[in-house]
Enzyme design. Sequence first.
Site, PDB file in Angstrom:
ATOM      1  N   HIS A  60       0.851  -1.196   0.000  1.00  0.00           N
ATOM      2  CA  HIS A  60       0.000   0.000   0.000  1.00  0.00           C
ATOM      3  C   HIS A  60       0.881   1.238   0.000  1.00  0.00           C
ATOM      4  O   HIS A  60       1.209   1.768   1.065  1.00  0.00           O
ATOM      5  CB  HIS A  60      -0.927   0.000   1.218  1.00  0.00           C
ATOM      6  CG  HIS A  60      -1.891  -1.132   1.242  1.00  0.00           C
ATOM      7  ND1 HIS A  60      -1.819  -2.148   2.161  1.00  0.00           N
ATOM      8  CD2 HIS A  60      -2.946  -1.416   0.439  1.00  0.00           C
ATOM      9  CE1 HIS A  60      -2.796  -3.015   1.925  1.00  0.00           C
ATOM     10  NE2 HIS A  60      -3.495  -2.596   0.900  1.00  0.00           N
ATOM     11  N   ASN A  63       4.436   0.976   3.130  1.00  0.00           N
ATOM     12  CA  ASN A  63       3.736   0.713   4.388  1.00  0.00           C
ATOM     13  C   ASN A  63       4.006  -0.662   4.984  1.00  0.00           C
ATOM     14  O   ASN A  63       3.451  -1.010   6.018  1.00  0.00           O
ATOM     15  CB  ASN A  63       2.229   0.906   4.194  1.00  0.00           C
ATOM     16  CG  ASN A  63       1.826   2.354   4.321  1.00  0.00           C
ATOM     17  OD1 ASN A  63       1.998   2.964   5.370  1.00  0.00           O
ATOM     18  ND2 ASN A  63       1.302   2.923   3.247  1.00  0.00           N
ATOM     19  N   GLN A  64       4.840  -1.465   4.335  1.00  0.00           N
ATOM     20  CA  GLN A  64       5.217  -2.786   4.861  1.00  0.00           C
ATOM     21  C   GLN A  64       4.013  -3.725   4.992  1.00  0.00           C
ATOM     22  O   GLN A  64       3.966  -4.561   5.897  1.00  0.00           O
ATOM     23  CB  GLN A  64       5.944  -2.674   6.216  1.00  0.00           C
ATOM     24  CG  GLN A  64       6.842  -1.474   6.398  1.00  0.00           C
ATOM     25  CD  GLN A  64       7.907  -1.326   5.311  1.00  0.00           C
ATOM     26  OE1 GLN A  64       8.175  -2.264   4.566  1.00  0.00           O
ATOM     27  NE2 GLN A  64       8.503  -0.161   5.224  1.00  0.00           N
ATOM     28  N   HIS A  65       3.047  -3.599   4.122  1.00  0.00           N
ATOM     29  CA  HIS A  65       1.894  -4.507   4.083  1.00  0.00           C
ATOM     30  C   HIS A  65       2.106  -5.473   2.923  1.00  0.00           C
ATOM     31  O   HIS A  65       1.478  -5.364   1.880  1.00  0.00           O
ATOM     32  CB  HIS A  65       0.592  -3.732   3.898  1.00  0.00           C
ATOM     33  CG  HIS A  65       0.361  -2.667   4.910  1.00  0.00           C
ATOM     34  ND1 HIS A  65      -0.493  -1.607   4.708  1.00  0.00           N
ATOM     35  CD2 HIS A  65       0.877  -2.489   6.151  1.00  0.00           C
ATOM     36  CE1 HIS A  65      -0.500  -0.820   5.783  1.00  0.00           C
ATOM     37  NE2 HIS A  65       0.326  -1.345   6.668  1.00  0.00           N
ATOM     38  N   ILE A  66       3.001  -6.423   3.099  1.00  0.00           N
ATOM     39  CA  ILE A  66       3.445  -7.296   2.008  1.00  0.00           C
ATOM     40  C   ILE A  66       2.345  -8.299   1.681  1.00  0.00           C
ATOM     41  O   ILE A  66       2.033  -9.184   2.483  1.00  0.00           O
ATOM     42  CB  ILE A  66       4.734  -8.034   2.391  1.00  0.00           C
ATOM     43  CG1 ILE A  66       5.795  -7.041   2.870  1.00  0.00           C
ATOM     44  CG2 ILE A  66       5.251  -8.847   1.217  1.00  0.00           C
ATOM     45  CD1 ILE A  66       6.944  -7.694   3.620  1.00  0.00           C
TER      46      ILE A  66
END
Length: 548
Positions: free
Chosen positions: A315, A468-471
Amino acid sequence: MSEQLSADFVVVGSGICGALTALVLAQRGASVIMLEAGPRVGRAELLANFRNSPRRGDWMSPYPFSPWAPHPVYRPEDNEYLVQAGPYPYPAEYIRMVGGTTWHWAALAWRYVPNDLRMASLYDVGVDWPFTYDELDPYYQWAEELMGVAAAGEEHPESPRSQPYPLEPVAEPWAMRRIRERLTGTYAVANNPVARNSRTFGGRPACCGSNNCQPICPVDAQYHGGISVAAAEAAGVRLISSAVVYNLEHDEQDRIVAAHYYDPDKNSHRITGKTFIVAANGIETPRLLLMSTSDRFPNGIANSTDMVGRYLMDHPSTSLTFDADEEIWLGRGPQSPSSISALRDGAFRSEYSAYRLDFTNISRVDSTTQRLLKEGVYGPEFERRLRYSAAHEMSVKTVLEVLPVPDNRIALSERKDALGLPRPQVHYAIDAYTRGGAQDAKQHFTRIAELMGGSNLRFTADDYFANNQHICGTVSMGDDPAVSVCDGWGRTHDHENLFLVGTGVLPTAGTCNSTLTAVAVALRSVDAMLPDPTIAREPAAAAERTGS
């Protein structure tokens, strides 16, 4: 000779999804071994690391780096563990240790909106999920009850629910109250759903508002993977830490029969089992599958159609920072407490991405201090400008949807880590669809600033997108093996006893943090692996009909 271990279920990865999967399987009477590449580190040590770290603002600094289980590090310099192949950088951050990356998160626990699961049918972009939002609803509820999610259902009509949230909302910070009041009539500002206690829950206290949600909650009010691991071990799960799984072995029937792992000294060990579950994140899961080659699967386990690693999503965020015309004093309460959800869905999604508008509540003292010192400001002028920014400065950011694009992917690099294993390589681009959402958001940024009496407006550059590190994606679910890695239950198309859980299986990314949905999907997969005979769930019955 090393101990020969075997279990009904072997889980690779001890993050929140792997640990909760292991917990439920153990509660249903199965023997479970859980393997974790990283070390076990206690909360007290992590808190001490945070308080003693000289790198303020570096949310990875409390978490130990293990040479045998490396993760990406970017400060003070990039360790290049995640090899960038471009064309756009993807500086993902995650933790390889017992409990996984939710040690370090903002605990946002949004549900998807129903249309996130029907993108192809409704908007002719992306893909449809292999099940519906209504089918996922009871698993969302189960996940929320395990994690203690706090919110008010009436504030989130975009994500229907059949039962109330387990906990009432966390107290609204003063800054967010003023933002909500001043935007009323133009934008509906809602409290974010969070896996954070608004009252004593699970033997842990309520949020104390210290504004240290990241890198670690100082009072343990947030749920995290460490809590999941403790519960799993209490239920009888055997955890082996510092166990770097590097190969999954299959038999002549393509069933997985063993997981091979290295200890920190590179001694190799073999664990056998009946069913295997890979629960690493959206980068480490495809990396393991791609490393697990054989004569029959030269391109890696579960990869007969070259889908492993593809459809990487996250994201990206753009933002606006400005000075409000009143003192709002960000920094009391959670770091990310409020959002605007009106743009998470709509007919426009056939042309450009949906997005959420998220308000940051992080104290401005540290960032302003660093900026003023770089500018050479000292003395009374420093004090005046610091106080003004700390009181007036605020920001709002987008949380942008990314479509599943096959060329956005994780591959294996020719570069090796300390154990001689290939480092992950990332191929990533931000396409016109996502950029279109970012452009659309600018009008809302400007309007929000107007409503807050904003001045000194500072937009991020047009070609800058924060990560955002929302892998998400890379081992996506789907009905068609030609374009997916596993089916709707997480069972890989190529191997009947190999399941995948975690954010990597999510077919689309939507506009919300991925953890809650990944947990809900994992719990649904458990009902296919080992149905609970005491609970009549339609998904379990469906699994039985398919021969699970």
